[in-house]
Structure formats: structure tokens, C-alpha cells
Design a protein around this motif. Structure first.
Motif, short mmCIF file in Angstrom:
data_model
loop_
_atom_site.label_atom_id
_atom_site.label_comp_id
_atom_site.label_asym_id
_atom_site.label_seq_id
_atom_site.Cartn_x
_atom_site.Cartn_y
_atom_site.Cartn_z
N ARG A 149 -3.96 19.07 6.17
CA ARG A 149 -2.95 20.00 6.72
C ARG A 149 -1.76 19.23 7.29
NH1 ARG A 149 0.35 23.12 6.02
NH2 ARG A 149 1.18 24.33 7.72
N ASP A 150 -2.00 18.11 7.95
CA ASP A 150 -0.90 17.28 8.45
C ASP A 150 -0.03 16.81 7.30
OD1 ASP A 150 -1.88 17.39 11.12
OD2 ASP A 150 -3.19 15.67 10.74
N ALA A 151 -0.68 16.41 6.21
CA ALA A 151 0.05 15.93 5.04
C ALA A 151 0.90 17.06 4.44
CB ALA A 151 -0.92 15.38 4.00
N GLU A 152 0.32 18.23 4.32
CA GLU A 152 1.08 19.38 3.78
C GLU A 152 2.26 19.73 4.67
OE1 GLU A 152 -1.65 22.59 3.19
OE2 GLU A 152 -2.58 21.63 1.45
N ARG A 153 2.04 19.73 5.96
CA ARG A 153 3.11 20.07 6.90
C ARG A 153 4.27 19.07 6.79
NH1 ARG A 153 0.36 22.04 11.67
NH2 ARG A 153 -0.64 20.04 11.52
N ALA A 154 3.97 17.80 6.65
CA ALA A 154 5.01 16.78 6.51
C ALA A 154 5.81 17.02 5.22
CB ALA A 154 4.39 15.38 6.50
N ALA A 155 5.11 17.28 4.13
CA ALA A 155 5.78 17.55 2.86
C ALA A 155 6.63 18.81 2.93
CB ALA A 155 4.74 17.67 1.74
N ASP A 156 6.09 19.85 3.55
CA ASP A 156 6.82 21.12 3.65
C ASP A 156 8.08 20.98 4.50
OD1 ASP A 156 4.71 22.08 2.16
OD2 ASP A 156 3.86 23.33 3.76
N ALA A 157 8.01 20.19 5.56
CA ALA A 157 9.19 19.98 6.41
C ALA A 157 10.28 19.25 5.63
CB ALA A 157 8.81 19.20 7.67
N ALA A 158 9.90 18.25 4.86
CA ALA A 158 10.88 17.52 4.06
C ALA A 158 11.48 18.43 2.99
CB ALA A 158 10.24 16.28 3.42
N ALA A 159 10.66 19.24 2.36
CA ALA A 159 11.17 20.17 1.34
C ALA A 159 12.15 21.16 1.96
CB ALA A 159 10.01 20.90 0.67
N ALA A 160 11.82 21.69 3.14
CA ALA A 160 12.70 22.66 3.80
C ALA A 160 14.03 22.00 4.18
CB ALA A 160 12.01 23.24 5.03
N ALA A 161 13.97 20.79 4.70
CA ALA A 161 15.21 20.09 5.07
C ALA A 161 16.07 19.81 3.83
CB ALA A 161 14.87 18.79 5.79
N ALA A 162 15.42 19.43 2.74
CA ALA A 162 16.16 19.15 1.51
C ALA A 162 16.82 20.43 0.98
CB ALA A 162 15.24 18.53 0.46
N ARG A 163 16.07 21.53 0.98
CA ARG A 163 16.63 22.81 0.52
C ARG A 163 17.80 23.26 1.37
NH1 ARG A 163 11.46 24.77 0.72
NH2 ARG A 163 10.33 24.23 -1.15
N ALA A 164 17.73 22.95 2.67
CA ALA A 164 18.81 23.36 3.59
C ALA A 164 20.03 22.45 3.46
CB ALA A 164 18.27 23.34 5.03
N GLY A 165 19.95 21.42 2.65
CA GLY A 165 21.09 20.53 2.46
C GLY A 165 21.26 19.49 3.55
N VAL A 166 20.20 19.25 4.30
CA VAL A 166 20.26 18.29 5.41
C VAL A 166 20.18 16.84 4.92
CG1 VAL A 166 19.03 17.53 7.50
CG2 VAL A 166 19.28 19.96 7.02
N ILE A 167 19.52 16.61 3.79
CA ILE A 167 19.25 15.24 3.32
C ILE A 167 20.14 14.95 2.13
CG2 ILE A 167 17.46 13.59 2.73
CD1 ILE A 167 15.41 15.64 3.72
N ARG A 168 21.38 14.60 2.40
CA ARG A 168 22.35 14.36 1.33
C ARG A 168 22.74 12.89 1.28
NH1 ARG A 168 25.53 19.26 -0.15
NH2 ARG A 168 24.48 20.98 0.87
N VAL A 169 23.18 12.48 0.11
CA VAL A 169 23.68 11.11 -0.06
C VAL A 169 24.92 10.96 0.82
CG1 VAL A 169 24.66 9.46 -1.68
CG2 VAL A 169 22.83 10.99 -2.41
N VAL A 170 24.95 9.88 1.57
CA VAL A 170 26.08 9.66 2.48
C VAL A 170 27.21 8.97 1.76
CG1 VAL A 170 26.79 8.56 4.62
CG2 VAL A 170 24.50 9.48 4.41
#
Length: 196
Positions: free
Chosen positions: A175-196
Motif C-alpha cells: 500500500r505504501d508503494a501504491e500510494r507513492a506511485a499514485d502521488a507521482a502520477a497525480a503530480a505529473a497529471r497536474a503538470g507539476v513535474i515539468r522539464v525546467v
């Protein structure tokens, strides 16, 4: 004179690499010595010192070998599921009775040695780039903005695993592993993790 890639030199390097991994798995970084690797590999100690120089050289070579090994990347058709697969690979790798102690020893070596830290950095850079294919596929499917930083998404997904293992010394559940993956996916979808 040119060396043959499959000759004695390759056999010596393989024997020393395998001995290094075995010693790390059994004794950790603090118990790794050139002498123990020489004995285990059947390679004379002076040869090991001449070719690898030190424990840090042995670590660097073993990480180079690991960096070159393929890492099975999931392709589920979903960024979230692909990231969950990658994070589970990391989690299960550390939980593995053989691979886990070796991986832990690499991290311990990086904490104590600048040379080992550089080698581990190079290893992770290669792994993150290799894993970023799941992000590129998600961009192609329209799941993510085109300027999403793939390697950074992977870092964000796996970082909580390393934090729990090496900073807070907590167990890592599925569950910890899934939560970490889900948080990264949500941040990526929100456009938070972009190439600088």
C-alpha cells in the motif's frame, strides 16, 4: 595488443564482480574488503588491488554491471499502473533476501564514500532514464503534458520507498508503494513535474 572481450580478463572481472556482490550481501559495505573479494573470487589480491584499487573501485564496478542490466518496464496502458509496477519492483528488490542486502549495502556505501555516491548516482540516472519510457508513453497517450520530466516523475515515485527504508527505517508495504506511485502520477497529471 588488443584484449579479447571474452578472454581471461573478462573472466577475472566477472569473478571479482560476483564475489563483490556476494560479500556485500553477506557482510554489507562495512564488511567488504579487497582481501575477502580476492579470496572469494580466486583472483590474487595484488591483481584486485591493481585493477580496482580499493573497496570503492569494487563498488563502482559492481554498480556499473548493475546499471547495464535491463530492468523490466511495465506497459499496462496506464501511467498510474506502470508507476505502481516500477515502485513495486523497487520495494520487492529491497525485500528480496539476496538482492535486498546488496542494494542496501550500495546505499550505505554512498553515504560513507564520495566515490561510491558518484557511482550510485550514475546507476540511478541510468535507471531513471530507462524507467522514464513509461512517462513518454503516457505523454504519447495524452495522459500527461508534453513537457513532463520523465526521470523526475520516476524519482518522485520511488523516493518515498528510500525515505522509509533509509531515513525513518520503517517497513514498506504494498500500500505504501501504491500510494507513492499514485502521488507521482497525480503530480505529473497536474503538470507539476515539468522539464525546467
Amino acid at each position: 595488443m588488443e584484449r579479447r572481450p571474452g578472454g581471461r580478463s573478462a573472466r577475472v572481472r566477472d569473478a571479482v564482480r560476483q564475489a563483490t556482490l556476494a560479500e556485500l550481501g553477506e557482510h554489507g559495505y562495512s564488511g567488504l574488503t579487497v582481501e575477502s573479494v580476492a579470496i572469494r573470487s580466486g583472483v590474487h589480491k595484488t591483481t584486485v588491488y591493481r585493477r580496482w584499487g580499493s573497496v570503492e573501485g569494487l563498488i563502482a564496478d559492481a554498480l556499473e554491471l548493475a546499471r547495464e542490466e535491463p530492468w523490466p518496464m511495465p506497459d499496462t496502458g496506464s501511467l498510474q499502473d506502470d508507476l505502481r509496477g516500477i515502485v513495486r519492483l523497487v520495494q520487492s528488490g529491497f525485500a528480496d533476501p539476496v538482492a535486498g542486502p546488496i542494494s542496501t549495502a550500495f546505499v550505505a556505501a554512498a553515504v560513507l564514500s564520495g566515490d561510491a555516491a558518484r557511482s550510485l548516482h550514475d546507476f540511478f540516472t541510468a535507471r531513471h532514464e530507462q524507467a522514464a519510457v513509461v512517462v513518454r508513453r503516457a505523454v504519447e497517450r495524452g495522459e500527461l503534458p508534453p513537457d513532463t520530466d520523465g526521470a523526475e516523475v520516476i524519482r518522485m515515485a520511488v523516493a518515498p520507498i528510500y525515505y522509509r527504508l533509509f531515513v525513518t527505517h520503517e517497513p514498506v508495504t504494498e500500500r505504501d508503494a501504491e500510494r507513492a506511485a499514485d502521488a507521482a502520477a497525480a503530480a505529473a497529471r497536474a503538470g507539476v513535474i515539468r522539464v525546467v
